[in-house]
Design a protein around this motif. Sequence first.
Motif, short mmCIF file in Angstrom:
data_model
loop_
_atom_site.label_atom_id
_atom_site.label_comp_id
_atom_site.label_asym_id
_atom_site.label_seq_id
_atom_site.Cartn_x
_atom_site.Cartn_y
_atom_site.Cartn_z
N LEU A 9 0.83 -1.20 0.00
CA LEU A 9 0.00 0.00 0.00
C LEU A 9 0.86 1.25 0.00
O LEU A 9 0.65 2.18 -0.78
CB LEU A 9 -0.91 -0.05 1.23
N ILE A 10 1.86 1.28 0.86
CA ILE A 10 2.74 2.45 0.96
C ILE A 10 3.49 2.67 -0.35
O ILE A 10 3.57 3.79 -0.86
CB ILE A 10 3.71 2.28 2.14
N ARG A 11 4.04 1.58 -0.90
CA ARG A 11 4.81 1.71 -2.15
C ARG A 11 3.93 2.17 -3.30
O ARG A 11 4.30 3.06 -4.07
CB ARG A 11 5.48 0.38 -2.50
N GLU A 12 2.75 1.55 -3.43
CA GLU A 12 1.92 1.80 -4.60
C GLU A 12 1.27 3.18 -4.58
O GLU A 12 1.18 3.85 -5.61
CB GLU A 12 0.83 0.74 -4.71
N TYR A 13 0.81 3.61 -3.41
CA TYR A 13 0.00 4.82 -3.36
C TYR A 13 0.75 6.06 -2.85
O TYR A 13 0.29 7.18 -3.09
CB TYR A 13 -1.25 4.58 -2.50
N PHE A 14 1.87 5.88 -2.16
CA PHE A 14 2.53 7.03 -1.56
C PHE A 14 3.98 7.19 -2.00
O PHE A 14 4.37 8.26 -2.46
CB PHE A 14 2.41 6.98 -0.03
N THR A 15 4.80 6.13 -1.89
CA THR A 15 6.20 6.27 -2.26
C THR A 15 6.35 6.71 -3.71
O THR A 15 7.16 7.60 -4.03
CB THR A 15 6.95 4.94 -2.04
N SER A 16 5.54 6.15 -4.59
CA SER A 16 5.67 6.48 -6.01
C SER A 16 5.30 7.93 -6.32
O SER A 16 5.75 8.49 -7.31
CB SER A 16 4.77 5.55 -6.84
N TYR A 70 -10.72 11.92 -2.50
CA TYR A 70 -9.82 12.95 -3.04
C TYR A 70 -9.96 14.24 -2.23
O TYR A 70 -8.97 14.85 -1.81
CB TYR A 70 -10.17 13.21 -4.51
N ARG A 71 -11.19 14.64 -1.99
CA ARG A 71 -11.44 15.88 -1.26
C ARG A 71 -11.10 15.73 0.22
O ARG A 71 -10.65 16.68 0.86
CB ARG A 71 -12.90 16.30 -1.44
N ASP A 104 -8.61 -0.66 0.56
CA ASP A 104 -9.47 -0.60 -0.61
C ASP A 104 -8.86 0.28 -1.69
O ASP A 104 -8.80 1.50 -1.55
CB ASP A 104 -10.84 -0.05 -0.20
N PRO A 105 -8.39 -0.31 -2.80
CA PRO A 105 -7.78 0.50 -3.87
C PRO A 105 -8.70 1.58 -4.42
O PRO A 105 -8.24 2.65 -4.81
CB PRO A 105 -7.44 -0.54 -4.95
N GLU A 109 -6.69 5.13 -4.11
CA GLU A 109 -6.14 5.82 -5.29
C GLU A 109 -6.54 7.28 -5.32
O GLU A 109 -5.66 8.17 -5.42
CB GLU A 109 -6.58 5.12 -6.57
N PRO A 110 -7.83 7.64 -5.21
CA PRO A 110 -8.16 9.07 -5.21
C PRO A 110 -7.66 9.80 -3.96
O PRO A 110 -7.32 10.98 -4.02
CB PRO A 110 -9.69 9.09 -5.30
N PHE A 111 -7.60 9.11 -2.82
CA PHE A 111 -7.06 9.74 -1.61
C PHE A 111 -5.60 10.12 -1.83
O PHE A 111 -5.19 11.26 -1.56
CB PHE A 111 -7.19 8.80 -0.41
#
Length: 321
Positions: A9-16, A70-71, A104-105, A109-111
Amino acid sequence: MPGPGEFELIREYFTSRFQTGSRSGTADNGVELGIGDDCALLLPPAGKRLATSVDTLVADVHFPAGGDPYRIASRALRVNLSDLAAMNAEPLWFTLALTLPHSDPAWLEPFARGLAETAHEFGITLVGGDTTKGPLSITIQVTGACARPLRRDGASAGDIIYVSNQLGAAAAALPVVLGEVTVSPRQQQQAETAYYAPEPQFAVARAVEGYASAALDISDGLLADLGHICDASQLGAELNLDQLPVAVLAHSLQADAAVETALTGGDDYQLCFTVPARHRDAVQALQLPITPIGHLSEEPGIRCQWHGKPWQPRGTGYQHF
């Protein structure tokens, strides 16, 4: 199908989305080592003080759990950045502790995108954090640098009280955001913007840094937050509510309660600051979106006048407990 595990989760959504620092020790925006180790390694700007603040936002307390992720992310970072603006600090780095009921992807993803785009807008970098399973909550710690901090305890009796822009829009918007009332499409858009996209007042803080004696951001309502300046400076305040800049949205949604909403509603994240009377003309000449609403006094407590008569608000602002 199960979502990604903690490290995926960290790699996919934040580190990148927040590539900073390097193993070679070359600093990027003061980040020698960012996401992925036990600690971030950060290089403070020479000759400046570090300012740091942390806030936790809990689902269905500080934002609707079913809101647009996202918001939600944008709001979570913006309200923390507002603390840096109030201290007249330049944003540098932040950490994120994210508690999720599920991995939950479709939510992540929007977050993550909202967080990254807001961080890019304000020039702040994610350098670490934590993820865990539990009821949805978001904790963000921000760090900035300042040469001339604006504190709460520097005010004196007679100082003029100013607020930036208008007050009451976010509090008036909350029933709309929660779906409790139906409004026009235009009002719906205005309400969502007021609630989810508060604007940290960096420009105002920078402009008045040479004149302001004390400052803070308005998060729990003007009455409650001005009370913090009064307490820190051991003073009271006299407010003229005829001068209070009440947001148009508050007038349209709250009608007769608009002034009360602007005074105690909270979530504005505008700047409240005080200025010695000798600097009045210089501050007015800056042509900022600010309004004088009263002055500080020796007598403890905050007293309000409206239409020339004493006025007692029904509430005092938001309190957690």
